[in-house]
Design a protein around this motif. Structure first.
Motif, PDB file in Angstrom:
ATOM      1  N   MET A  88     -32.796  -6.684   0.225  1.00 48.08           N
ATOM      2  CA  MET A  88     -33.527  -6.591  -0.945  1.00 48.08           C
ATOM      3  C   MET A  88     -33.982  -7.374  -1.895  1.00 48.08           C
ATOM      4  N   TYR A  89     -34.724  -6.791  -2.599  1.00 51.80           N
ATOM      5  CA  TYR A  89     -35.636  -8.329  -4.061  1.00 51.80           C
ATOM      6  C   TYR A  89     -34.735  -7.243  -4.928  1.00 51.80           C
ATOM      7  N   GLY A  90     -34.431  -8.226  -5.583  1.00 48.84           N
ATOM      8  CA  GLY A  90     -33.329  -8.420  -7.009  1.00 48.84           C
ATOM      9  C   GLY A  90     -32.306  -9.061  -7.590  1.00 48.84           C
ATOM     10  N   ASP A  91     -31.953  -8.452  -8.958  1.00 47.53           N
ATOM     11  CA  ASP A  91     -31.649  -9.326  -8.927  1.00 47.53           C
ATOM     12  C   ASP A  91     -29.952  -8.949  -9.087  1.00 47.53           C
ATOM     13  N   TYR A  92     -29.137  -9.808  -8.519  1.00 47.86           N
ATOM     14  CA  TYR A  92     -27.435  -9.637  -7.740  1.00 47.86           C
ATOM     15  C   TYR A  92     -26.302  -8.751  -9.043  1.00 47.86           C
ATOM     16  N   ASP A  93     -26.302  -9.332 -10.122  1.00 43.05           N
ATOM     17  CA  ASP A  93     -25.509  -9.219 -11.397  1.00 43.05           C
ATOM     18  C   ASP A  93     -25.704  -8.125 -11.400  1.00 43.05           C
ATOM     19  N   ARG A  94     -26.807  -7.368 -11.762  1.00 42.37           N
ATOM     20  CA  ARG A  94     -27.330  -5.590 -12.668  1.00 42.37           C
ATOM     21  C   ARG A  94     -27.835  -4.957 -10.884  1.00 42.37           C
ATOM     22  N   ILE A  95     -27.386  -5.347 -10.126  1.00 42.20           N
ATOM     23  CA  ILE A  95     -27.266  -4.012  -8.850  1.00 42.20           C
ATOM     24  C   ILE A  95     -26.665  -4.107  -8.518  1.00 42.20           C
ATOM     25  N   ARG A  96     -25.332  -5.296  -8.802  1.00 44.85           N
ATOM     26  CA  ARG A  96     -23.408  -4.467  -9.169  1.00 44.85           C
ATOM     27  C   ARG A  96     -23.553  -3.625 -10.155  1.00 44.85           C
ATOM     28  N   GLN A  97     -24.330  -4.021 -10.910  1.00 39.40           N
ATOM     29  CA  GLN A  97     -23.409  -3.150 -12.568  1.00 39.40           C
ATOM     30  C   GLN A  97     -23.999  -1.563 -12.485  1.00 39.40           C
ATOM     31  N   MET A  98     -25.462  -1.933 -11.552  1.00 39.60           N
ATOM     32  CA  MET A  98     -25.850  -0.659 -11.832  1.00 39.60           C
ATOM     33  C   MET A  98     -25.038   0.524 -10.892  1.00 39.60           C
ATOM     34  N   PHE A  99     -24.778  -0.070  -8.846  1.00 33.27           N
ATOM     35  CA  PHE A  99     -24.100   0.429  -8.317  1.00 33.27           C
ATOM     36  C   PHE A  99     -22.333   0.574  -9.036  1.00 33.27           C
ATOM     37  N   MET A 100     -22.093  -0.233  -9.907  1.00 31.88           N
ATOM     38  CA  MET A 100     -20.341  -0.223 -10.522  1.00 31.88           C
ATOM     39  C   MET A 100     -20.732   0.996 -11.053  1.00 31.88           C
ATOM     40  N   VAL A 101     -20.997   1.356 -11.942  1.00 35.92           N
ATOM     41  CA  VAL A 101     -21.716   2.684 -12.863  1.00 35.92           C
ATOM     42  C   VAL A 101     -21.629   3.648 -12.121  1.00 35.92           C
ATOM     43  N   ILE A 102     -22.271   4.011 -11.402  1.00 36.19           N
ATOM     44  CA  ILE A 102     -21.895   5.228 -10.180  1.00 36.19           C
ATOM     45  C   ILE A 102     -20.829   4.781  -9.425  1.00 36.19           C
ATOM     46  N   VAL A 103     -20.306   4.162  -9.411  1.00 35.02           N
ATOM     47  CA  VAL A 103     -19.263   3.994  -8.380  1.00 35.02           C
ATOM     48  C   VAL A 103     -17.981   4.773  -8.760  1.00 35.02           C
ATOM     49  N   ASP A 104     -18.085   3.651 -10.635  1.00 35.04           N
ATOM     50  CA  ASP A 104     -17.063   3.999 -11.059  1.00 35.04           C
ATOM     51  C   ASP A 104     -16.939   5.180 -11.847  1.00 35.04           C
ATOM     52  N   ASN A 105     -18.435   6.156 -12.543  1.00 34.38           N
ATOM     53  CA  ASN A 105     -17.811   7.739 -12.471  1.00 34.38           C
ATOM     54  C   ASN A 105     -17.451   8.494 -11.406  1.00 34.38           C
ATOM     55  N   ALA A 106     -17.732   8.007 -10.349  1.00 31.81           N
ATOM     56  CA  ALA A 106     -17.722   8.622  -8.957  1.00 31.81           C
ATOM     57  C   ALA A 106     -15.465   9.356  -8.798  1.00 31.81           C
ATOM     58  N   ILE A 107     -14.718   7.854  -9.045  1.00 33.18           N
ATOM     59  CA  ILE A 107     -13.536   7.707  -9.339  1.00 33.18           C
ATOM     60  C   ILE A 107     -12.667   8.823 -10.404  1.00 33.18           C
ATOM     61  N   LYS A 108     -14.142   8.770 -11.877  1.00 34.35           N
ATOM     62  CA  LYS A 108     -13.385   8.945 -12.678  1.00 34.35           C
ATOM     63  C   LYS A 108     -13.295  10.514 -12.549  1.00 34.35           C
ATOM     64  N   PHE A 109     -14.592  11.004 -11.950  1.00 32.26           N
ATOM     65  CA  PHE A 109     -14.269  12.629 -12.257  1.00 32.26           C
ATOM     66  C   PHE A 109     -14.716  13.207 -10.696  1.00 32.26           C
ATOM     67  N   SER A 110     -13.691  11.987  -9.590  1.00 34.58           N
ATOM     68  CA  SER A 110     -13.058  13.006  -8.252  1.00 34.58           C
ATOM     69  C   SER A 110     -12.316  13.537  -8.661  1.00 34.58           C
ATOM     70  N   ASN A 111     -11.744  14.780  -8.106  1.00 35.65           N
ATOM     71  CA  ASN A 111      -9.831  15.154  -8.198  1.00 35.65           C
ATOM     72  C   ASN A 111      -8.905  13.909  -7.628  1.00 35.65           C
ATOM     73  N   ASP A 112      -7.754  14.283  -7.994  1.00 37.41           N
ATOM     74  CA  ASP A 112      -6.979  13.504  -6.924  1.00 37.41           C
ATOM     75  C   ASP A 112      -6.303  13.730  -5.122  1.00 37.41           C
ATOM     76  N   ASN A 113      -6.703  12.303  -4.658  1.00 39.82           N
ATOM     77  CA  ASN A 113      -6.264  13.069  -2.803  1.00 39.82           C
ATOM     78  C   ASN A 113      -7.849  12.734  -2.680  1.00 39.82           C
ATOM     79  N   GLY A 114      -8.965  12.974  -3.826  1.00 36.47           N
ATOM     80  CA  GLY A 114     -10.337  13.392  -3.178  1.00 36.47           C
ATOM     81  C   GLY A 114     -11.079  12.372  -2.343  1.00 36.47           C
ATOM     82  N   ASP A 115     -12.170  12.315  -2.393  1.00 35.52           N
ATOM     83  CA  ASP A 115     -12.902  11.505  -0.522  1.00 35.52           C
ATOM     84  C   ASP A 115     -13.976  11.228  -1.657  1.00 35.52           C
TER      85      ASP A 115
END
Length: 519
Positions: free
Chosen positions: A384-411
């Motif tokens: 895709m055409y984009g800014d690598y650091d910003r795209i990484r920052q964007m998905f990092m926010v989502i993945v970080d929230n997914a881990i943070k709000f997941s239950n222990d031993n979750g997927d």
């Protein structure tokens, strides 16, 4: 502002004579009336002039016909040498009203003098000398002149008297008429024309009032509407529905009113957002600053002597400073993303590589909660055409929230697919290191799903707002800016963002971007 408005409206209501004279209604009426009057006068003058000339020419023709008739009768009398009946004929001619009849002998071939009724020559009638010449040359003629001899305007006509036996020109018949009688007819006609013109002018002026009113009334309404808009009364509308340029102008003013109303509402919303922003920033900074100040004063007063406790205080101060640093950094990033002039450093980037980098960084937090991250991709290279650091920052926010709000031993399931889409700009191209990239005609679909606590239906519309934080304990240390930054990054990359979530069933974030391929 209100006082100025009151004065302005008072001035509008109290119209002076000068304002009336300069009003649109009066100007239109005055100009229309001037045109009508000028047209009426010009038409009357032209008509009178044409009628006068036409009447004179018609009278000339009539007099010539009379003269021709008299000339034929005289010719018969002369050829028959009728001296008995002729005097009676002359008496009849003398009784004719409004005209004079001269029977004159031709000096070169004279008829008997007893057949003439006047002794005149071109020498004593210099004004009509040309008629003598034309008559004795065998031609009829007519002139309309002012006679100095008689001191009046006359119509003189002449017809030759030709003998039917010898075919010689024996004399001429002059039929003369004073023009005053014709002028009387013309003056009467002129009076009728003037009266007719005045009546027509009256009706025209009534129509002018109606026309001026019809044109000036909508403009007056638009003027009042414009004044209300100037007073920030954006509910004002002209409500004019007629066609033509006036209708288009009224529609433009109504459209302006609607846009001003929208702009005013947007301004109020922005002002409220600004106030909320400062309130939120102040709230977010107040706690760490208070903590740092409290610990600093305690340490400065020397109350704490235990080294372990001091180290603990220093560690808490450092943590709060890092929290403030992260908040300020997020604010700067968000400000840049919302600035329309901010330009990202875009290039063709591999989304698979971006997520490989993210998973390496986020694995430590996932291990703490024993959360398993499942990553599935349709291909090893998805560009895709984009800014690598910003795209990484964007998905990092989502993945970080997914881990943070997941239950222990979750997927957590991360999936990257692509599908054919219509309407993608195939003309886009960019070159990097000699390679040219264009849109492939496909969309990249990114899905990040967790099976954690989820988001309630009431909270879901607000998750992308600045400083919005849920009351869950997992979000206690968040700044409330992560998702707002993520959405702005997606918008800067012409991407779309969607969220699906149910309380207690987890959350799913979906992203779409245009795919690139080598030309």
């Amino acid at each position: 502002m209100k006082n100025d408005s009151t004065v302005k409206h008072a001035m509008v209501k109290k119209r002076t004579l000068k304002q009336i004279i300069h009003s649109l209604f009066f100007i239109m009426f005055r100009n229309y009336a001037m045109v009508v009057v000028a047209f009426a006068i010009l038409t009357g003058l032209i008509f009178v002039q044409l009628y006068s000339r036409s009447a004179i020419e018609a009278n000339k023709d009539l007099l010539i016909k009379q003269a021709e008739s008299i000339a034929k009768r005289v010719s018969v009398f002369v050829d028959d040498e009728d001296y008995i009946t002729y005097p009676s004929f002359l008496e009849v001619l003398e009784e004719l009203k409004n005209i004079d009849v001269w029977i004159i002998a031709n000096p070169k071939s004279p008829m008997p003098k007893k057949y003439t009724n006047i002794d005149v020559t071109k020498e004593n009638q210099p004004e009509i000398a040309s008629l003598f010449d034309s008559a004795f040359a065998g031609e009829s003629g007519a002139v309309d002149i002012h006679s100095d001899t008689y001191g009046a305007n006359y119509i003189f006509t002449s017809v030759p008297i030709i003998s039917t036996k010898s075919n010689k020109i024996m004399g001429a018949v002059f039929v003369n008429q004073i023009s005053e009688s014709q002028n009387i007819i013309i003056n009467r006609s002129f009076t009728i024309i003037v009266i007719s013109t005045l009546i027509a002018l009256l009706f025209s002026l009534i129509f002018a009032v109606f026309l001026a009113r019809k044109l000036s009334h909508p403009i007056s309404i638009m003027r009042k509407t414009a004044l209300r808009l100037a007073d920030e009364d954006y509910e004002a509308h002209t409500n004019i529905t007629e066609g033509g340029e006036l209708g288009e102008l009224a529609a433009a003013i109504d459209s302006l009113s609607d846009r001003l109303k929208e702009a005013d509402n947007e301004r109020k919303n922005l002002e409220q957002m600004r106030l909320d922003f400062f309130a939120n920033v102040s709230h977010e900074l107040r706690t760490p600053i208070t903590v740092v100040r409290a610990y600093s004063e305690t340490l400065l007063d020397g109350i704490i002597e235990d080294e372990a406790t001091k180290a603990e205080y220093y560690d808490k101060m450092l943590t709060e400073c890092k929290s403030m640093e992260r908040l300020v950094g997020d604010l700067l990033v968000l400000s840049k993303m919302q600035n329309p002039d901010f330009v990202l450093e875009k290039e063709p980037i591999n989304l698979v590589q971006v997520f490989s980098d993210i998973l390496r960084g986020g694995s430590a937090l996932a291990r703490e909660k024993n959360v398993k991250i499942n990553f599935t991709t349709a291909d090893e290279v998805l560009l895709m055409y984009g800014d690598y650091d910003r795209i990484r920052q964007m998905f990092m926010v989502i993945v970080d929230n997914a881990i943070k709000f997941s239950n222990d031993n979750g997927d957590i399931d991360i999936t990257i697919n692509k599908y054919c889409a219509s309407g993608i700009d195939s003309e886009f191209r960019t070159t990097l290191s000699g390679d040219t990239y264009i849109n492939s005609g496909y969309k990249l679909f990114v899905s990040i799903r967790d099976n954690g606590v989820g988001i309630s239906e009431s909270e879901l519309p607000h998750i992308f707002e600045k400083f919005y934080k849920s009351k869950l304990r997992q979000n206690a240390k968040g700044s409330g800016l992560g998702l707002a930054i993520a959405r702005q990054i997606a918008l800067k990359h012409d991407g779309s963002t969607e969220v699906e979530s149910k309380k207690g069933e987890g959350t799913k974030f979906k992203f779409e971007f245009n795919e690139l391929t080598l030309e």
